[in-house]
Design a protein around this motif. Structure first.
Motif, PDB file in Angstrom:
ATOM      1  N   PHE A   1       0.844  -1.186   0.000  1.00  0.00           N
ATOM      2  CA  PHE A   1       0.000   0.000   0.000  1.00  0.00           C
ATOM      3  C   PHE A   1       0.883   1.241   0.000  1.00  0.00           C
ATOM      4  N   TYR A   2       0.431   2.275  -0.681  1.00  0.00           N
ATOM      5  CA  TYR A   2       1.124   3.566  -0.707  1.00  0.00           C
ATOM      6  C   TYR A   2       0.950   4.227   0.656  1.00  0.00           C
ATOM      7  N   SER A   3       2.038   4.699   1.245  1.00  0.00           N
ATOM      8  CA  SER A   3       1.970   5.313   2.570  1.00  0.00           C
ATOM      9  C   SER A   3       2.420   6.775   2.560  1.00  0.00           C
ATOM     10  N   GLY A   4       2.539   7.358   1.367  1.00  0.00           N
ATOM     11  CA  GLY A   4       2.990   8.752   1.273  1.00  0.00           C
ATOM     12  C   GLY A   4       1.841   9.736   1.373  1.00  0.00           C
ATOM     13  N   ASN A   5       2.130  10.973   1.017  1.00  0.00           N
ATOM     14  CA  ASN A   5       1.136  12.044   1.074  1.00  0.00           C
ATOM     15  C   ASN A   5       0.077  11.864  -0.003  1.00  0.00           C
TER      16      ASN A   5
ATOM     17  N   SER B   1       4.656   6.233  -5.751  1.00  0.00           N
ATOM     18  CA  SER B   1       3.451   5.407  -5.774  1.00  0.00           C
ATOM     19  C   SER B   1       3.508   4.294  -6.825  1.00  0.00           C
ATOM     20  N   LYS B   2       4.602   4.195  -7.540  1.00  0.00           N
ATOM     21  CA  LYS B   2       4.709   3.176  -8.587  1.00  0.00           C
ATOM     22  C   LYS B   2       4.608   1.780  -7.971  1.00  0.00           C
TER      23      LYS B   2
END
Length: 71
Positions: A21-25, A39-40
């Motif tokens: 899972f993407y965990s960024g902003n 997010s790639k």
């Protein structure tokens, strides 16, 4: 410490491979410098929202319009 999440992407009910899972902003403020959201090959839980750039228009003494971008 935040718990890391992982998921399995399925196509037509058939698992393809495991993606983290993407965990960024998810909210991005534009800038004049390049920004990369890592997010790639990740699963996003929400849409990424990019804020609008502030633009102001004012008339000037030469009967024109001055446009200010940002700030």
């Amino acid at each position: 410490m935040a718990e890391k999440l992982h998921g399995i992407l399925t196509v037509g009910g058939i698992p393809t491979r495991e993606y983290p899972f993407y965990s960024g902003n998810y909210a991005v403020t534009p800038s004049f410098e390049e920004q990369v959201l890592s997010s790639k090959n990740k699963i996003l839980l929400n849409d990424v929202q990019v804020a609008a750039i502030t633009v102001t228009r004012t008339t000037n003494s030469a009967d024109g319009i001055t446009v200010t971008i940002g700030g």
